[in-house]
Design a protein around this motif. Structure first.
Motif, PDB file in Angstrom:
ATOM      1  N   HIS A   1     -21.141  67.769  43.925  1.00 16.54           N
ATOM      2  CA  HIS A   1     -21.984  67.888  45.128  1.00 16.54           C
ATOM      3  C   HIS A   1     -22.170  66.510  45.759  1.00 16.54           C
ATOM      4  CE1 HIS A   1     -25.300  68.675  47.827  1.00 16.54           C
ATOM      5  NE2 HIS A   1     -26.169  68.006  47.067  1.00 16.54           N
ATOM      6  N   GLU A   2     -22.423  65.507  44.942  1.00 15.40           N
ATOM      7  CA  GLU A   2     -22.556  64.135  45.461  1.00 15.40           C
ATOM      8  C   GLU A   2     -21.217  63.650  46.021  1.00 15.40           C
ATOM      9  OE1 GLU A   2     -26.497  64.143  44.955  1.00 15.40           O
ATOM     10  OE2 GLU A   2     -25.280  62.630  45.989  1.00 15.40           O
TER      11      GLU A   2
ATOM     12  N   LYS B   1     -20.684  65.427  49.427  1.00 16.57           N
ATOM     13  CA  LYS B   1     -21.670  65.015  50.445  1.00 16.57           C
ATOM     14  C   LYS B   1     -21.439  63.567  50.902  1.00 16.57           C
ATOM     15  CE  LYS B   1     -25.811  65.315  48.673  1.00 16.57           C
ATOM     16  NZ  LYS B   1     -26.335  63.952  48.539  1.00 16.57           N
ATOM     17  N   ASN B   2     -20.753  62.781  50.078  1.00 18.94           N
ATOM     18  CA  ASN B   2     -20.587  61.349  50.369  1.00 18.94           C
ATOM     19  C   ASN B   2     -19.130  60.952  50.585  1.00 18.94           C
ATOM     20  OD1 ASN B   2     -23.467  60.430  50.039  1.00 18.94           O
ATOM     21  ND2 ASN B   2     -23.138  61.387  48.032  1.00 18.94           N
TER      22      ASN B   2
ATOM     23  N   LEU C   1     -25.254  72.166  53.807  1.00 17.23           N
ATOM     24  CA  LEU C   1     -25.837  70.829  53.962  1.00 17.23           C
ATOM     25  C   LEU C   1     -26.885  70.743  55.074  1.00 17.23           C
ATOM     26  CD1 LEU C   1     -22.734  68.531  53.273  1.00 17.23           C
ATOM     27  CD2 LEU C   1     -24.693  68.986  51.770  1.00 17.23           C
TER      28      LEU C   1
ATOM     29  N   ARG D   1     -30.570  69.464  54.230  1.00 17.32           N
ATOM     30  CA  ARG D   1     -31.188  68.278  54.837  1.00 17.32           C
ATOM     31  C   ARG D   1     -32.494  68.656  55.534  1.00 17.32           C
ATOM     32  NH1 ARG D   1     -25.595  66.536  55.885  1.00 17.32           N
ATOM     33  NH2 ARG D   1     -25.104  65.091  54.191  1.00 17.32           N
TER      34      ARG D   1
END
Ligand code: LRH
Ligand code: MN
Length: 388
Positions: free
Chosen positions: A267-268, A271-272, A317, A321
């Motif tokens: 997931h990190e 997302k990055n 996402l 957020r």
């Protein structure tokens, strides 16, 4: 919700790297259980890796370990890989099995031993040139077993000196990735014990040096996805060594012991920008299949990474957020759990069929009869292993 076709496109572009040593015999200090059909040389290891790619479509890279994969003609090995539809990935150095390296290799008190270690690392860069690999993967067993055995700072100076020599040798399109590990085989200090030590050295070395996160190399309870998020933010995440563990560096199949942790890590990554080819993160498996059939275990592992990746790519996402910005703790957590609790197996089965593959890679492999073929053919010779 994320666009399913964009998710499928990202999944189809995924490139997982399998370790040559995962096809060979391995074990613990107690026993190495040999298995029928195990490769006898790197050419046969590549053939087995090609089977994993043939039924998953997302494992085109094979990592080599030197000297376990030493051959006379590395260009011929790379050509053999190409004939099989795979490529040589990272070149792993090995300064943990030579008698001279008992007290360390690049951090050893004796400059002659350090020179020997650096010579090996430079040989590995030559092998990168010969095989078209762009990455040198460095893991050092170096450390001490008793307080007072050696000077911690002096060992760091020696380590950095050696890393600097290797860094200078790298070509423009080449890089080095430095792996850390909390302990074992050293049991008091390890010279690269944690992400901070690797990161600090890589920062000082320069842009061609990045950190390897082996998921089995942390103290129990470590939040690995925090490390991954931080390194991605810094542009210093070079590679993963995926596996799973219940206790120490168990090197079990990735996702087997803790699939939720694998999801949180990916997931990190998602997302990055970690799945963007430009970010240059290598997704390698680093496992030992001590009791399970090796090729099916590798296929299952690739599928576990695919499933966790799919769930990570399905995280909504914008909703996440929004909930985070609103301080909606349970709402934000629920967004993540919705993705994690999604059964993504039908979607992956569809994707495989769209890729011209069977929906179930393990069943597809079984149907090839390859396991029986290699068990019958690979008689005689010496089965490959860790050669310790
Ligand atoms: C060390 C390690 C390293 C490899 C070896 C096979 O524990 O993770 O990545 O060189 O396993
Ligand atoms: Mn590793």
């Amino acid at each position: 919700m994320p666009d399913p076709s964009a998710v499928k496109a990202a999944l189809q572009a995924q490139e997982i790297e399998t370790p040559s040593w995962g096809y060979a015999n391995s074990g613990t200090r107690f026993k190495v259980f040999a298995q029928a059909g195990v490769p006898r040389d790197p050419f046969e290891k590549l053939a087995d890796a090609a089977q994993v790619h043939a039924v998953t479509g997302v494992a085109p890279l094979v990592s080599l370990h030197i000297p376990w994969d030493r051959v006379d003609d590395y260009a011929a090995l790379a050509a053999h890989a190409a004939d099989l539809g795979v490529r040589i990935g990272m070149i792993n150095s090995n300064t943990f099995q030579d008698d001279d390296f008992k007290l360390g290799s690049v951090a050893h008190p004796d400059p002659a031993v350090r020179r020997k270690a650096v010579e090996h690392l430079l040989d590995c860069v030559d092998i990168m040139d010969a095989t078209g690999s762009d990455s040198l993967k460095l893991w050092f067993a170096d450390g001490t077993n008793y307080p007072g055995q050696d000077d911690i700072v002096a060992r760091q100076d020696r380590l950095f000196e050696a890393l600097s020599q290797i860094y200078e040798r790298l070509g423009d399109d080449q890089r080095m990735v430095l792996e850390y590990k909390l302990f074992e085989p050293a049991f008091y200090t390890t010279d690269v014990p944690d992400w901070g030590t690797s990161y600090a050295h890589c920062l000082k070395l320069g842009p061609k040096a990045k950190v390897v996160v082996d998921t089995g190399h942390h103290a129990p309870g470590t939040n690995i996805e925090f490390i991954v998020a931080f390194l991605l933010r810094e542009g210093k995440l070079g590679a993963f060594d995926f596996n799973s563990r219940f206790y120490a560096d168990d090197d079990l199949m990735v996702g087997a012991a803790d699939p939720f942790q694998l999801f949180r890590i990916l997931h990190e990554v998602a997302k990055n920008g970690g799945f963007d080819r430009a970010t240059g993160v290598a997704f390698m498996l680093d496992q030992c299949h001590n009791i399970e059939a090796k090729i099916p275990a590798m296929i299952r592992s690739v599928m576990n990474v695919q499933e966790a990746t799919t769930k990570a790519l399905l995280v909504d996402l914008p909703a996440l957020r929004e909930a985070q910005a609103a301080g909606d703790v349970l709402g934000a957590h629920a967004v993540l759990m919705d993705a994690y609790d999604t059964d993504v197996r039908p979607m992956l089965a569809d994707l495989r069929e769209e890729m011209g593959l069977g929906p179930d890679p393990v069943a597809a492999y079984r149907a090839t009869g390859y396991a029986e073929k290699i068990a019958a053919e690979r008689v005689g010779g010496v089965q490959a292993g860790w050669g310790a």
